[in-house]
Design a protein around this motif. Sequence first.
Motif, mmCIF file in Angstrom:
data_model
loop_
_atom_site.group_PDB
_atom_site.id
_atom_site.type_symbol
_atom_site.label_atom_id
_atom_site.label_comp_id
_atom_site.label_asym_id
_atom_site.label_seq_id
_atom_site.Cartn_x
_atom_site.Cartn_y
_atom_site.Cartn_z
ATOM 1 N N LEU A 43 2.023 10.453 1.472
ATOM 2 C CA LEU A 43 1.278 11.383 0.625
ATOM 3 C C LEU A 43 2.279 11.936 -0.389
ATOM 4 O O LEU A 43 3.338 12.418 -0.005
ATOM 5 C CB LEU A 43 0.723 12.522 1.496
ATOM 6 N N ASP A 44 1.953 11.825 -1.674
ATOM 7 C CA ASP A 44 2.852 12.329 -2.716
ATOM 8 C C ASP A 44 2.427 13.729 -3.124
ATOM 9 O O ASP A 44 1.258 13.955 -3.465
ATOM 10 C CB ASP A 44 2.804 11.431 -3.956
ATOM 11 N N ILE A 45 3.381 14.637 -3.096
ATOM 12 C CA ILE A 45 3.121 16.006 -3.545
ATOM 13 C C ILE A 45 4.068 16.300 -4.706
ATOM 14 O O ILE A 45 5.287 16.373 -4.522
ATOM 15 C CB ILE A 45 3.333 17.020 -2.404
ATOM 16 N N ARG A 80 0.842 -1.195 0.000
ATOM 17 C CA ARG A 80 0.000 0.000 0.000
ATOM 18 C C ARG A 80 0.876 1.244 0.000
ATOM 19 O O ARG A 80 2.005 1.225 0.492
ATOM 20 C CB ARG A 80 -0.885 -0.002 1.263
ATOM 21 N N HIS A 81 0.343 2.320 -0.522
ATOM 22 C CA HIS A 81 1.062 3.598 -0.511
ATOM 23 C C HIS A 81 0.873 4.234 0.869
ATOM 24 O O HIS A 81 -0.234 4.664 1.199
ATOM 25 C CB HIS A 81 0.519 4.519 -1.604
ATOM 26 N N ILE A 82 1.945 4.278 1.659
ATOM 27 C CA ILE A 82 1.792 4.716 3.053
ATOM 28 C C ILE A 82 2.262 6.151 3.270
ATOM 29 O O ILE A 82 2.536 6.553 4.398
ATOM 30 C CB ILE A 82 2.495 3.751 4.034
ATOM 31 N N PRO A 115 9.628 14.266 -10.389
ATOM 32 C CA PRO A 115 9.960 14.944 -9.123
ATOM 33 C C PRO A 115 8.738 15.112 -8.220
ATOM 34 O O PRO A 115 7.694 15.593 -8.670
ATOM 35 C CB PRO A 115 10.512 16.309 -9.576
ATOM 36 N N HIS A 116 8.862 14.665 -7.011
ATOM 37 C CA HIS A 116 7.801 14.854 -6.011
ATOM 38 C C HIS A 116 8.353 14.565 -4.628
ATOM 39 O O HIS A 116 9.418 13.963 -4.478
ATOM 40 C CB HIS A 116 6.587 13.951 -6.300
ATOM 41 N N LEU A 117 7.611 15.007 -3.637
ATOM 42 C CA LEU A 117 7.906 14.644 -2.250
ATOM 43 C C LEU A 117 7.003 13.483 -1.855
ATOM 44 O O LEU A 117 5.782 13.552 -2.042
ATOM 45 C CB LEU A 117 7.648 15.830 -1.304
ATOM 46 N N HIS A 118 7.592 12.419 -1.340
ATOM 47 C CA HIS A 118 6.817 11.344 -0.715
ATOM 48 C C HIS A 118 6.954 11.578 0.783
ATOM 49 O O HIS A 118 8.037 11.472 1.349
ATOM 50 C CB HIS A 118 7.374 9.980 -1.140
ATOM 51 N N TRP A 119 5.825 11.920 1.421
ATOM 52 C CA TRP A 119 5.818 12.335 2.833
ATOM 53 C C TRP A 119 5.099 11.280 3.661
ATOM 54 O O TRP A 119 3.945 10.953 3.379
ATOM 55 C CB TRP A 119 5.094 13.681 2.921
HETATM 56 ZN ZN LIG Z 1 4.756 8.117 -2.621
#
Ligand SMILES: [Zn+2]
Length: 278
Positions: free
Chosen positions: A183-185, A179-181, A258-262
């Motif tokens: 938040l991608d921004i 699962r994606h745990i 490019p993104h932040l995975h938070w």
């Molecule tokens: Zn992510």
Amino acid sequence: MKTKSLGLLICLLSSCANLPSLNKTESCSFPMDNNYPGGLVNYYLKSNDSDLKNKLQMGNLKFTICRDEDFNANILAPIPLTYSKNKIEVILNNELIDSISIKSKFYRESRIQIQNKDLVNPPSSMKKRIEREYLRGLTAKNTLTSSNLKQTKMDIPVTGITSSEFGVKRFINGEPRNRHIGLDIAANEGEPIRAPLDGKVILIGNFFYKGNVVYLDHGNGLVSSYSHMSKEAVVINQSLIAGEVLGYVGSTGRVTGPHLHWEVYFLGIPINPEIFIK
Ligand SMILES: [Zn+2]
């Protein structure tokens, strides 16, 4: 805000018994109404028992207690994404005192294609590295330092567009994955990433999956991480105040752009970062 004397009066009237409290004082302020897998139970008890932690059970969930000066215990229990029951039984001194309803929550599916086969199924030469990094992340996310954490209102760490929410059921090239745990921004390469809450840098690494990553400890079991950065702007053990730059958006590790995975962890359990955003 309640004064100490008012709190004492309330306490005297109720004999300081372990009564469920209807009042929320302002001194412990945590997100409410997120009783679903991937969320956080926020439950109040009026209790001055210093041994409450050992006398209370929140189903089989881990929990922490925030105390305020009015004898209220603010009980916080993260709910794993895999939690399948529809309630949590609150047991105090071996007696059932309450039952908390757990709502179900819909999480969508996401299907992505990644061309680089080494990133989809890493070569066996990478297995040791991936395992080492997994263990470093595991230790970091389970960090539990006692602190006076009284509130968790966060600013979003980077300006951008949510490209993948927390909890999404992912498929890579048609195969089911974890699962994606986080938040991608999605944001421009080089965009500054700011600490959403005061914290201390407990891990900096260049990981196979997460790329350049920083973990922050916010105290009382609350930990957050920032992945895929082009570079970090902090050093290990550095204390940050909310708003300070900790790194820059990039596309290192396993990414499609490019993104932040938070990620946000409470007592080692990943929960939806969105519930903390002001
Ligand atoms: Zn992510």
